[in-house]
Design a protein around this motif. Structure first.
Motif, PDB file in Angstrom:
ATOM      1  N   GLN A  70       0.828  -1.208   0.000  1.00  0.00           N
ATOM      2  CA  GLN A  70       0.000   0.000   0.000  1.00  0.00           C
ATOM      3  C   GLN A  70       0.863   1.259   0.000  1.00  0.00           C
ATOM      4  OE1 GLN A  70      -3.477   0.100  -0.376  1.00  0.00           O
ATOM      5  NE2 GLN A  70      -2.883   2.214  -0.808  1.00  0.00           N
ATOM      6  N   LYS A  71       1.989   1.234   0.691  1.00  0.00           N
ATOM      7  CA  LYS A  71       2.894   2.398   0.691  1.00  0.00           C
ATOM      8  C   LYS A  71       3.433   2.667  -0.709  1.00  0.00           C
ATOM      9  CE  LYS A  71       4.377   2.434   5.474  1.00  0.00           C
ATOM     10  NZ  LYS A  71       5.459   2.271   6.439  1.00  0.00           N
ATOM     11  N   ASP A  74       0.604   4.317  -2.543  1.00  0.00           N
ATOM     12  CA  ASP A  74       0.366   5.693  -2.083  1.00  0.00           C
ATOM     13  C   ASP A  74       1.349   6.657  -2.728  1.00  0.00           C
ATOM     14  OD1 ASP A  74      -1.678   4.714  -0.481  1.00  0.00           O
ATOM     15  OD2 ASP A  74      -0.502   4.782   1.377  1.00  0.00           O
ATOM     16  N   LYS A  75       2.600   6.216  -2.870  1.00  0.00           N
ATOM     17  CA  LYS A  75       3.637   7.050  -3.492  1.00  0.00           C
ATOM     18  C   LYS A  75       3.274   7.346  -4.957  1.00  0.00           C
ATOM     19  CE  LYS A  75       7.857   5.520  -4.765  1.00  0.00           C
ATOM     20  NZ  LYS A  75       9.205   4.948  -4.629  1.00  0.00           N
ATOM     21  N   GLU A  77       0.244   7.133  -6.309  1.00  0.00           N
ATOM     22  CA  GLU A  77      -0.992   7.914  -6.339  1.00  0.00           C
ATOM     23  C   GLU A  77      -0.703   9.403  -6.133  1.00  0.00           C
ATOM     24  OE1 GLU A  77      -5.489   7.140  -4.922  1.00  0.00           O
ATOM     25  OE2 GLU A  77      -3.967   6.966  -3.355  1.00  0.00           O
ATOM     26  N   THR A  89      -5.802   2.383  -7.415  1.00  0.00           N
ATOM     27  CA  THR A  89      -4.770   1.477  -6.915  1.00  0.00           C
ATOM     28  C   THR A  89      -5.395   0.187  -6.406  1.00  0.00           C
ATOM     29  OG1 THR A  89      -4.818   2.420  -4.679  1.00  0.00           O
ATOM     30  CG2 THR A  89      -3.261   3.388  -6.252  1.00  0.00           C
TER      31      THR A  89
END
Length: 147
Positions: A70-71, A74-75, A77, A89
């Motif tokens: 998920q990290k 997030d980057k 996104e 995502t």
């Protein structure tokens, strides 16, 4: 032409290059991006000596790999938001990243896949294998491979 592009990412610098290229392409083409990170679950080896003893807690391990996936997403996104590119995502859990890439691309009706390749040669290619090569062999979608 390419309305929805799948980008698998593992958060590596090489993967980031493919992400950057896909964002630039999507910006120019007006494409939507679907960014995928595959979280590989804990593999329990029940036939090993000392079976039943986990070197780590499998539930904690699985939670951690999902969190890391998920990290990575997030980057990406955040980068797409800064460039004004539409992005969704997905974290997928599976033992075989290439199978998850192909499955998600088909299920989400993507038009193409952008992904990175290490470009291994010789024995490294033979023994390590290539998720990119496997994706190429198992999908009928266009795949842009970046090194």
């Amino acid at each position: 032409m390419f309305k929805k592009i799948l980008i698998p990412t593992d958060g590596s610098p090489l993967s980031d290059k493919a992400v950057d290229a896909a964002i630039e392409f999507a910006q120019k083409m007006g494409s939507e991006l679907l960014v995928l990170s595959v979280a590989e679950p804990y593999v329990y080896m029940g036939l090993m000596e000392g079976a039943g003893v986990f070197p780590t807690d499998p539930v904690m391990y699985d939670d951690k790999v999902k969190e890391m996936a998920q990290k990575h997403l997030d980057k990406v996104e955040a980068a797409t938001r800064n460039k004004g590119v539409s992005c969704k995502t997905v974290v997928s859990v599976g033992l075989s990243p290439y199978e998850e890439i192909v499955r998600v691309a088909e299920e989400q009706k993507c038009d193409a896949i952008f992904m990175a390749s290490h470009g291994r040669k010789g024995l490294n290619k033979l023994f390590i294998g290539s998720e990119t090569q496997k994706v190429l062999a198992h999908t009928s979608l266009p795949v842009l491979v970046l090194r």
